[in-house]
Design an enzyme around this catalytic site. Sequence first.
Site, short mmCIF file in Angstrom:
data_model
loop_
_atom_site.label_atom_id
_atom_site.label_comp_id
_atom_site.label_asym_id
_atom_site.label_seq_id
_atom_site.Cartn_x
_atom_site.Cartn_y
_atom_site.Cartn_z
N HIS A 228 -31.94 73.25 -24.61
CA HIS A 228 -31.81 74.36 -23.66
C HIS A 228 -33.18 74.77 -23.10
O HIS A 228 -33.27 75.15 -21.92
CB HIS A 228 -31.00 75.52 -24.28
CG HIS A 228 -31.76 76.69 -24.80
ND1 HIS A 228 -32.31 76.73 -26.06
CD2 HIS A 228 -32.04 77.89 -24.22
CE1 HIS A 228 -32.89 77.90 -26.25
NE2 HIS A 228 -32.74 78.63 -25.15
N SER B 156 -34.77 82.21 -29.60
CA SER B 156 -34.78 80.94 -30.34
C SER B 156 -35.91 80.05 -29.87
O SER B 156 -36.54 79.36 -30.67
CB SER B 156 -33.43 80.23 -30.21
OG SER B 156 -33.10 80.00 -28.86
N GLU B 157 -36.22 80.04 -28.55
CA GLU B 157 -37.37 79.30 -28.04
C GLU B 157 -38.03 80.01 -26.88
O GLU B 157 -37.37 80.75 -26.13
CB GLU B 157 -36.96 77.88 -27.59
CG GLU B 157 -36.79 76.87 -28.71
CD GLU B 157 -35.35 76.67 -29.08
OE1 GLU B 157 -35.09 75.92 -30.04
OE2 GLU B 157 -34.47 77.28 -28.44
N THR B 158 -39.31 79.75 -26.74
CA THR B 158 -40.12 80.18 -25.59
C THR B 158 -40.89 78.96 -25.12
O THR B 158 -41.42 78.19 -25.94
CB THR B 158 -41.10 81.30 -26.00
OG1 THR B 158 -40.35 82.43 -26.46
CG2 THR B 158 -41.99 81.71 -24.83
N PHE C 57 -41.88 76.40 -28.21
CA PHE C 57 -42.12 77.08 -29.49
C PHE C 57 -40.90 77.89 -29.90
O PHE C 57 -40.30 78.60 -29.09
CB PHE C 57 -43.32 78.04 -29.38
CG PHE C 57 -44.65 77.36 -29.30
CD1 PHE C 57 -45.44 77.21 -30.44
CD2 PHE C 57 -45.13 76.85 -28.10
CE1 PHE C 57 -46.68 76.58 -30.37
CE2 PHE C 57 -46.36 76.23 -28.02
CZ PHE C 57 -47.14 76.08 -29.16
#
Length: 282
Positions: free
Chosen positions: A81, A50-52, A70
């Site tokens: 998170h 979902s995100e990096t 991102f």
Amino acid sequence: MNPTPSSRPFHQVDVFAGNAYRGNPLAVVLDAHGLDAATMQHFANWTNLSETTFLLPAEDPRADYNVRIFTGSEEFPFAGHPTLGSAHTWLQAGGVPKSSGFVVQECGAGLVRIKRDAGRLAFAAPPLTRFEAVDEPLRRQLAVALGIPAGDIVDASWLVNGPEWIGVLLGSADQVMALVPDPVAMGNLKVGVIGPHLSGGDADFEVRTFIPGDAMVEDPVTGSFNAGAAQWLIGSGRAPRRYVAAQGTVLGRAGRVHVTAEDDDVWVGGESTTCIQGTVLL
């Protein structure tokens, strides 16, 4: 794209769960110096999480580090998170805060304070940049999208703090867990739904969040939505000044978001566990 890849420290962290692999995973590149936005976006798309996040030296002298966040398709100015997982990783890698009381993260939404709280990290919820009741046509659309009678919606509000969340309050956690949303009717709306647990247990509320895309995705645990929902519900007297929200239950996760209102701040916290540690070529 970065023409000369180099080895960079990399962690994958599970956030908002006491046991590894039961929360929301986050990829963290600890040294993103020299990477352009296109390279970051490409890698975030590749991780398929979902995100990096990508950690950089702070530009603001008050901050300890700068983070860029991102998804697989866009950059966010703030997300919950990723904030906790990035702070956890930065501290684990030897980061020393400038302040004895807080880690200060710099991101697109400004400076975010993070503190240690009963063995967890918690961030101070950023101000809502749009906070108002949804209009009646949108309320009707939300009911259709969630597959429920309009009368089941106790309240609905814009809760924008970077991501453009709409919060929907239902009467019970059971109603939240029974939802079967219609992705076509949902359209491009980012919708978070919350309802109280009425029979006790270790959580006071149940949360589910739905994110649009090529196919609608349900997020396992969402710090930004929980931050906005806490400001909304505590401010309106619908939630106590300290509570725990469960999220990810219907996905087989065990997310727990710990919310505490202190003075003018709402703190949103959870546990983080490093699951993968190594290097990545970028």
